[in-house]
Scaffold this motif. Sequence first.
Motif, PDB file in Angstrom:
ATOM      1  N   UNK A 203      -4.655  -4.679  -7.865  1.00 38.75           N
ATOM      2  CA  UNK A 203      -5.110  -6.056  -8.073  1.00 38.75           C
ATOM      3  C   UNK A 203      -4.406  -7.020  -7.115  1.00 38.75           C
ATOM      4  N   UNK A 204      -3.096  -6.777  -6.947  1.00 43.94           N
ATOM      5  CA  UNK A 204      -2.357  -7.655  -6.043  1.00 43.94           C
ATOM      6  C   UNK A 204      -2.846  -7.495  -4.610  1.00 43.94           C
ATOM      7  N   UNK A 205      -3.215  -6.280  -4.248  1.00 43.63           N
ATOM      8  CA  UNK A 205      -3.783  -6.058  -2.916  1.00 43.63           C
ATOM      9  C   UNK A 205      -5.083  -6.845  -2.752  1.00 43.63           C
ATOM     10  N   UNK A 206      -5.886  -6.873  -3.800  1.00 40.20           N
ATOM     11  CA  UNK A 206      -7.131  -7.658  -3.738  1.00 40.20           C
ATOM     12  C   UNK A 206      -6.824  -9.142  -3.543  1.00 40.20           C
ATOM     13  N   UNK A 207      -5.816  -9.624  -4.283  1.00 41.67           N
ATOM     14  CA  UNK A 207      -5.448 -11.032  -4.147  1.00 41.67           C
ATOM     15  C   UNK A 207      -4.904 -11.314  -2.750  1.00 41.67           C
ATOM     16  N   UNK A 208      -4.079 -10.390  -2.254  1.00 42.16           N
ATOM     17  CA  UNK A 208      -3.543 -10.560  -0.896  1.00 42.16           C
ATOM     18  C   UNK A 208      -4.661 -10.542   0.141  1.00 42.16           C
ATOM     19  N   UNK A 209      -5.622  -9.654  -0.041  1.00 43.84           N
ATOM     20  CA  UNK A 209      -6.749  -9.611   0.887  1.00 43.84           C
ATOM     21  C   UNK A 209      -7.553 -10.914   0.836  1.00 43.84           C
TER      22      UNK A 209
ATOM     23  N   UNK B  93       5.013 -12.580  -4.973  1.00 46.57           N
ATOM     24  CA  UNK B  93       4.595 -11.767  -6.121  1.00 46.57           C
ATOM     25  C   UNK B  93       4.485 -10.298  -5.735  1.00 46.57           C
ATOM     26  N   UNK B  94       3.943 -10.050  -4.576  1.00 47.44           N
ATOM     27  CA  UNK B  94       3.809  -8.664  -4.111  1.00 47.44           C
ATOM     28  C   UNK B  94       5.172  -8.020  -3.891  1.00 47.44           C
ATOM     29  N   UNK B  95       6.097  -8.783  -3.320  1.00 46.14           N
ATOM     30  CA  UNK B  95       7.436  -8.256  -3.087  1.00 46.14           C
ATOM     31  C   UNK B  95       8.120  -7.906  -4.414  1.00 46.14           C
ATOM     32  N   UNK B  96       7.957  -8.797  -5.392  1.00 50.02           N
ATOM     33  CA  UNK B  96       8.539  -8.515  -6.706  1.00 50.02           C
ATOM     34  C   UNK B  96       7.896  -7.284  -7.336  1.00 50.02           C
ATOM     35  N   UNK B  97       6.601  -7.159  -7.138  1.00 47.69           N
ATOM     36  CA  UNK B  97       5.915  -5.999  -7.691  1.00 47.69           C
ATOM     37  C   UNK B  97       6.407  -4.710  -7.041  1.00 47.69           C
ATOM     38  N   UNK B  98       6.648  -4.732  -5.750  1.00 47.91           N
ATOM     39  CA  UNK B  98       7.159  -3.537  -5.063  1.00 47.91           C
ATOM     40  C   UNK B  98       8.550  -3.173  -5.577  1.00 47.91           C
TER      41      UNK B  98
ATOM     42  N   UNK C  79       0.874   4.273 -13.753  1.00 51.91           N
ATOM     43  CA  UNK C  79      -0.545   4.029 -13.506  1.00 51.91           C
ATOM     44  C   UNK C  79      -0.881   2.548 -13.671  1.00 51.91           C
ATOM     45  N   UNK C  80      -0.213   1.924 -14.677  1.00 51.27           N
ATOM     46  CA  UNK C  80      -0.420   0.488 -14.853  1.00 51.27           C
ATOM     47  C   UNK C  80       0.090  -0.288 -13.642  1.00 51.27           C
ATOM     48  N   UNK C  81       1.240   0.166 -13.115  1.00 48.15           N
ATOM     49  CA  UNK C  81       1.765  -0.493 -11.918  1.00 48.15           C
ATOM     50  C   UNK C  81       0.846  -0.282 -10.722  1.00 48.15           C
ATOM     51  N   UNK C  82       0.234   0.889 -10.679  1.00 39.92           N
ATOM     52  CA  UNK C  82      -0.708   1.150  -9.586  1.00 39.92           C
ATOM     53  C   UNK C  82      -1.891   0.186  -9.684  1.00 39.92           C
ATOM     54  N   UNK C  83      -2.373  -0.015 -10.913  1.00 35.70           N
ATOM     55  CA  UNK C  83      -3.481  -0.960 -11.113  1.00 35.70           C
ATOM     56  C   UNK C  83      -3.064  -2.378 -10.715  1.00 35.70           C
TER      57      UNK C  83
ATOM     58  N   UNK D 158       0.838  -1.212   0.000  1.00 32.61           N
ATOM     59  CA  UNK D 158       0.000   0.000   0.000  1.00 32.61           C
ATOM     60  C   UNK D 158       0.868   1.256   0.000  1.00 32.61           C
ATOM     61  N   UNK D 159       1.949   1.237   0.797  1.00 32.47           N
ATOM     62  CA  UNK D 159       2.847   2.400   0.843  1.00 32.47           C
ATOM     63  C   UNK D 159       3.538   2.613  -0.508  1.00 32.47           C
ATOM     64  N   UNK D 160       3.993   1.527  -1.139  1.00 31.15           N
ATOM     65  CA  UNK D 160       4.648   1.660  -2.440  1.00 31.15           C
ATOM     66  C   UNK D 160       3.664   2.079  -3.527  1.00 31.15           C
ATOM     67  N   UNK D 161       2.436   1.625  -3.412  1.00 28.94           N
ATOM     68  CA  UNK D 161       1.409   2.066  -4.361  1.00 28.94           C
ATOM     69  C   UNK D 161       1.176   3.572  -4.233  1.00 28.94           C
ATOM     70  N   UNK D 162       1.135   4.078  -3.007  1.00 29.84           N
ATOM     71  CA  UNK D 162       0.983   5.528  -2.804  1.00 29.84           C
ATOM     72  C   UNK D 162       2.191   6.278  -3.376  1.00 29.84           C
ATOM     73  N   UNK D 163       3.387   5.676  -3.229  1.00 25.74           N
ATOM     74  CA  UNK D 163       4.587   6.314  -3.770  1.00 25.74           C
ATOM     75  C   UNK D 163       4.531   6.376  -5.302  1.00 25.74           C
ATOM     76  N   UNK D 164       4.059   5.290  -5.923  1.00 28.21           N
ATOM     77  CA  UNK D 164       3.995   5.252  -7.381  1.00 28.21           C
ATOM     78  C   UNK D 164       2.991   6.262  -7.927  1.00 28.21           C
TER      79      UNK D 164
END
Length: 430
Positions: free
Chosen positions: A163-169, A238-243, A155-159, A96-102
């Motif tokens: 999505x990854x946040x949804x999967x993690x949830x 996957x989330x770590x790689x995405x960050x 913006x694509x990375x934010x999306x 979530x923090x990295x998404x806000x940064x992006x």
Amino acid sequence: MSISTDVASKPVTHYAPSDWHTNNHLLSTNAEKLRENSHSQRQQARQLRNETDNRTAWGIHDNTTRLSNRIDDIENWRQTLERTLKDIDEEISKLTADKDLAEKALEAKALPLDVAIECLTYRDSRRSIDVVDDKANSELQKEVVVIDGIKEELQAKISAAFEQLCVLQEARQQLAADLRHKTEAKKIDTYCHDLSINSPDICYQPNSTRTPKGSVTPQTWEDFSRYNKQRADAEMTTSNRLREAIHSTIAQTDNDLEAQRQASEFALRKRIHEMKSAKVEDEWQKKNTEEEIKEMENDIRNLEQSIRDKENPLKLAMTRLENRTYRPNVELCRDNAQYGLVNEVHEIQDSMKALKNKLKDAHNARDALEKQLYRINQDLELKNNSLDLDNKCMQDRQRLTTPAVSQTTKNLATFSTDRVLYTAKSSLYA
């Protein structure tokens, strides 16, 4: 005159002394046998009672131990799930923090991103075995990652992060549900473990040995929790790689994008060459298979004709044998002619059986060839579809080599237009 006394005999059965002694002996003998049998039964009953008491006591002890072991297994998984749940909560916070940064990125180039996504979308239309995670697909996906350095890709990375946040949830909810269920199961098993034969809550239960609906094996139970943990671990990876991709994408440059563009197009051209080669191979196999089917159908017709050709010789031999059965008396001799005819019938029947078996094999072979031909045609259709899609990708990517109008050029054009308008207005008012 003599005086005599008449003794009246009672109307009862009289026995001899030997019968009396025999009866006494039988009573004694039967009594001893019955006492021995009773003693044996008492000893067996005591032994059975001891055995059943021991089995019952050991059964209670063993099942109490099993319940204890089961409680330990549940507790071990509970601790594992709790740790995993804590880790996934931390990963959700970091993502979530990295998404806000992006989301703070300012620059973007939409065209390379659109082209890469269109190429991936084209290639997603591949079907069946052609849906290959090949080098071209890898390079196109990598290109999307490279474009993350600019605003539109961010913006694509934010999306993707969303999505990854949804999967993690979703994975977290599955973990939490599994953890709740194990806590409840531990509570129930602990209660069962603490019960004893003197507990006031025990009673007869109707059909207590039934298998409840939805019951699973211990292996399935363990696999379910292991799957939840592994899925959470995989999603966290996957989330770590995405960050990491988000952080690295922010620093990407146009040179990186150009290098990736060339790599993607090289991989696509190579894949197109491989696809063309595979298509040529399919066409060659199709031609040879069709020819082999024709040859096999000719052989099938020849085999069928050969079987039909054996029918009249068989009828002839059988008719001769049947007619010779009407020879009179001693003329009904099993002579050489008789043996020869019998052997002829057997030989023809064996020949027809062998031909029919070979005909069956030929039909099977032809059916297998036709099925293979169908698969070849299907694969050829897949190859044509994939080749068309990759050619579309290359045509679409030609837009990347056309110089795009930069924002600076647009600003200069706007400034020039405004200056011309200002000059025209000044001339009009003068």
